[in-house]
Scaffold this motif. Structure first.
Motif, mmCIF file in Angstrom:
data_model
loop_
_atom_site.group_PDB
_atom_site.id
_atom_site.type_symbol
_atom_site.label_atom_id
_atom_site.label_comp_id
_atom_site.label_asym_id
_atom_site.label_seq_id
_atom_site.Cartn_x
_atom_site.Cartn_y
_atom_site.Cartn_z
ATOM 1 N N GLY A 189 0.825 -1.200 0.000
ATOM 2 C CA GLY A 189 0.000 0.000 0.000
ATOM 3 C C GLY A 189 0.855 1.243 0.000
ATOM 4 O O GLY A 189 2.094 1.183 -0.058
ATOM 5 N N LEU A 190 0.189 2.385 0.075
ATOM 6 C CA LEU A 190 0.897 3.662 -0.019
ATOM 7 C C LEU A 190 0.151 4.715 0.777
ATOM 8 O O LEU A 190 -1.076 4.825 0.705
ATOM 9 N N HIS A 191 0.907 5.482 1.541
ATOM 10 C CA HIS A 191 0.363 6.633 2.274
ATOM 11 C C HIS A 191 0.821 7.899 1.565
ATOM 12 O O HIS A 191 1.991 8.038 1.213
ATOM 13 N N ARG A 192 -0.135 8.828 1.337
ATOM 14 C CA ARG A 192 0.187 10.081 0.642
ATOM 15 C C ARG A 192 -0.118 11.262 1.545
ATOM 16 O O ARG A 192 -1.191 11.307 2.157
ATOM 17 N N THR A 193 0.812 12.203 1.612
ATOM 18 C CA THR A 193 0.590 13.484 2.283
ATOM 19 C C THR A 193 0.777 14.567 1.238
ATOM 20 O O THR A 193 1.894 14.795 0.761
ATOM 21 N N TRP A 194 -0.339 15.212 0.830
ATOM 22 C CA TRP A 194 -0.238 16.261 -0.177
ATOM 23 C C TRP A 194 0.305 17.538 0.459
ATOM 24 O O TRP A 194 -0.041 17.884 1.598
ATOM 25 N N LEU A 195 1.144 18.247 -0.282
ATOM 26 C CA LEU A 195 1.903 19.371 0.247
ATOM 27 C C LEU A 195 1.565 20.673 -0.461
ATOM 28 O O LEU A 195 1.199 20.671 -1.648
ATOM 29 N N ASP A 196 1.704 21.764 0.260
ATOM 30 C CA ASP A 196 1.518 23.097 -0.310
ATOM 31 C C ASP A 196 2.651 23.382 -1.294
ATOM 32 O O ASP A 196 3.829 23.143 -0.989
ATOM 33 N N ARG A 197 2.318 23.880 -2.466
ATOM 34 C CA ARG A 197 3.340 24.140 -3.493
ATOM 35 C C ARG A 197 4.354 25.184 -3.053
ATOM 36 O O ARG A 197 5.490 25.208 -3.540
ATOM 37 N N ASP A 198 3.951 26.073 -2.149
ATOM 38 C CA ASP A 198 4.848 27.129 -1.691
ATOM 39 C C ASP A 198 5.683 26.710 -0.485
ATOM 40 O O ASP A 198 6.391 27.541 0.104
ATOM 41 N N GLY A 199 5.610 25.446 -0.114
ATOM 42 C CA GLY A 199 6.411 24.965 0.998
ATOM 43 C C GLY A 199 5.881 25.352 2.356
ATOM 44 O O GLY A 199 6.649 25.409 3.333
ATOM 45 N N VAL A 205 -6.240 21.387 1.475
ATOM 46 C CA VAL A 205 -7.324 20.562 0.942
ATOM 47 C C VAL A 205 -8.011 19.886 2.116
ATOM 48 O O VAL A 205 -7.483 19.856 3.239
ATOM 49 N N ALA A 206 -9.191 19.315 1.850
ATOM 50 C CA ALA A 206 -10.011 18.770 2.937
ATOM 51 C C ALA A 206 -9.336 17.592 3.631
ATOM 52 O O ALA A 206 -9.373 17.472 4.861
ATOM 53 N N THR A 207 -8.731 16.689 2.860
ATOM 54 C CA THR A 207 -8.090 15.498 3.443
ATOM 55 C C THR A 207 -6.688 15.362 2.853
ATOM 56 O O THR A 207 -6.490 14.636 1.878
ATOM 57 N N PRO A 208 -5.704 16.067 3.426
ATOM 58 C CA PRO A 208 -4.358 16.045 2.846
ATOM 59 C C PRO A 208 -3.622 14.729 3.036
ATOM 60 O O PRO A 208 -2.554 14.531 2.452
ATOM 61 N N ARG A 209 -4.169 13.827 3.845
ATOM 62 C CA ARG A 209 -3.551 12.511 4.023
ATOM 63 C C ARG A 209 -4.541 11.429 3.614
ATOM 64 O O ARG A 209 -5.675 11.400 4.092
ATOM 65 N N ARG A 210 -4.105 10.540 2.737
ATOM 66 C CA ARG A 210 -4.919 9.384 2.355
ATOM 67 C C ARG A 210 -3.995 8.194 2.114
ATOM 68 O O ARG A 210 -2.830 8.358 1.770
ATOM 69 N N ALA A 211 -4.570 7.001 2.265
ATOM 70 C CA ALA A 211 -3.804 5.778 2.037
ATOM 71 C C ALA A 211 -4.573 4.866 1.099
ATOM 72 O O ALA A 211 -5.800 4.885 1.065
ATOM 73 N N ILE A 212 -3.837 4.083 0.330
ATOM 74 C CA ILE A 212 -4.443 3.115 -0.587
ATOM 75 C C ILE A 212 -3.731 1.780 -0.428
ATOM 76 O O ILE A 212 -2.603 1.709 0.063
ATOM 77 N N GLY A 213 -4.403 0.717 -0.877
ATOM 78 C CA GLY A 213 -3.781 -0.596 -0.896
ATOM 79 C C GLY A 213 -4.039 -1.388 0.367
ATOM 80 O O GLY A 213 -4.924 -1.088 1.166
ATOM 81 N N GLY A 214 -3.239 -2.414 0.553
ATOM 82 C CA GLY A 214 -3.386 -3.310 1.691
ATOM 83 C C GLY A 214 -2.690 -2.764 2.922
ATOM 84 O O GLY A 214 -1.460 -2.847 3.048
ATOM 85 N N LEU A 215 -3.462 -2.213 3.856
ATOM 86 C CA LEU A 215 -2.906 -1.611 5.071
ATOM 87 C C LEU A 215 -2.986 -2.540 6.277
ATOM 88 O O LEU A 215 -2.123 -2.482 7.158
ATOM 89 N N LEU A 216 -4.015 -3.377 6.339
ATOM 90 C CA LEU A 216 -4.252 -4.206 7.516
ATOM 91 C C LEU A 216 -3.072 -5.131 7.772
ATOM 92 O O LEU A 216 -2.635 -5.864 6.870
ATOM 93 N N ALA A 217 -2.525 -5.075 8.978
ATOM 94 C CA ALA A 217 -1.380 -5.869 9.454
ATOM 95 C C ALA A 217 -0.047 -5.357 8.934
ATOM 96 O O ALA A 217 1.006 -5.844 9.337
ATOM 97 N N ASN A 218 -0.062 -4.358 8.052
ATOM 98 C CA ASN A 218 1.158 -3.843 7.441
ATOM 99 C C ASN A 218 1.485 -2.455 7.971
ATOM 100 O O ASN A 218 0.732 -1.876 8.747
#
Length: 344
Positions: A189-199, A205-218
């Motif tokens: 799986g993968l965890h994403r943290t979206w970042l401000d372009r200006d640093g 954004v409403a949900t700057p952190r999201r995860a996809i894929g197989g997270l359970l037990a990992n």
């Protein structure tokens, strides 16, 4: 039937059928379809409303993700581009294909089978680059984590698509990527943290952190040996909290499970003798710690709880400083571990 809203409304009218197709491991419970996650794993964390004005709206209590049935299709099929999501929704609804699918000579082309979420996570992580000198590195440094570039599990994507769950709009934004792996190091799986372009921190954004894929037990694993036993390790919930501990214990294997429920279900490597569990200072965090402690004890592993002074270890690192964080950890670790793993 060309807009995201049109497609989402049409899917919502068939919410239960959509769930039975894409989340077949789940079951109906009253007005909801209940399943483990968008990867169609068994469990009860994700629930989809099947009736009423909010039919098709779903929430994953373990990860905080939510959305409509277009989002569910996107996550469960491992799709990246919104046009691919719309194409899959049209295929399911037996609607005419979008123009790009049609050839004047051959008619509709066959779409490839959608990639599973774990494959989508692998593709997206492969698109990333080392974080040294990037906005991701700058973001972590703002959080007091000065050596993030040394972790192979972290990468930077300069234009990772973010979908606004309310409007369906897709926006490419820079993102910090964190690989979620299983006990043998395979990316699931993968965890994403979206970042401000200006640093200026996380993207607005409403949900700057999201995860996809197989997270359970990992987990996102840091400082684990390539092979061999892991006699002592630390597990925690949040990525930045665990990175903060790794900053002052650079030789301790660390695992960030990304949520309370996933921390409780974390798979522990064979040969582990002591497990330090980094607790967040809230009731939900204590619940995850208790459940993981009981599982560790059943496996013959000694669980030891590490408690921050403030809300979590990133707050301790930023507001109290690395020296005070190190001193507090020295008081909580087994003396042999403190000598071996903490700087003098």
């Amino acid at each position: 039937m060309g807009t995201a809203g049109d497609l989402a409304s049409c899917l919502a009218r068939e919410a239960e059928a959509v769930c039975r197709h894409y989340l077949s491991a789940g079951t109906r419970a009253g007005q909801y379809w209940v399943v483990g996650d968008t990867g169609n794993n068994k469990g009860r964390s994700l629930y989809v409303r099947l009736t009423g004005d909010r039919a098709g709206r779903w929430t994953d209590a373990a990860t905080g993700q939510f959305g409509d049935l277009l989002d569910l299709i996107r996550e469960s099929c491992g799709l990246i581009d919104f046009q691919d999501v719309a194409d899959e929704a049209r295929r399911y609804l037996s609607l005419p294909p979008a123009e790009r699918e049609t050839s004047s000579k051959t008619g509709p082309t066959n779409l490839p089978s959608p990639a599973p979420p774990s494959e989508r996570a692998r593709r997206l992580f492969a698109m990333g680059q080392p974080i040294d000198g990037t906005l991701a590195d700058r973001y972590l440094r703002q959080r007091g984590i000065l050596d993030g570039a040394r972790y192979p599990a972290l990468r930077f994507h300069p234009a990772c698509y973010y979908r606004d769950l309310a409007t369906g709009q897709m926006t490419p934004l820079p993102a910090l990527l964190a690989a979620v792996t299983d006990a043998v190091g395979q990316l699931t799986g993968l965890h994403r943290t979206w970042l401000d372009r200006d640093g200026l921190g996380k993207a607005k954004v409403a949900t700057p952190r999201r995860a996809i894929g197989g997270l359970l037990a990992n987990a996102v694993r840091l400082q684990f040996p390539v092979d061999g036993p892991v006699p002592v390790m630390t597990a925690g919930e949040g990525l930045e909290s665990v990175l903060s501990l790794a900053h002052v214990m650079p030789h301790m294997p660390m695992a960030a499970a990304l949520s309370v429920n996933h921390l409780a279900a974390l798979s522990l490597p064979p040969g582990t003798r002591r497990l330090y569990i980094a607790a967040d200072a809230d009731a939900a965090g204590r619940h995850g710690v208790d459940r993981l402690s009981r599982r560790a004890q059943a496996l013959g592993i000694l669980p030891l709880v590490l408690a921050p002074e403030l809300g979590d270890y990133n707050e301790d690192l930023r507001q109290l400083g690395p020296e005070r964080l190190t001193a507090r950890l020295r008081d909580q670790l087994v003396s042999a571990d403190a000598v071996a793993l903490l700087p003098l």
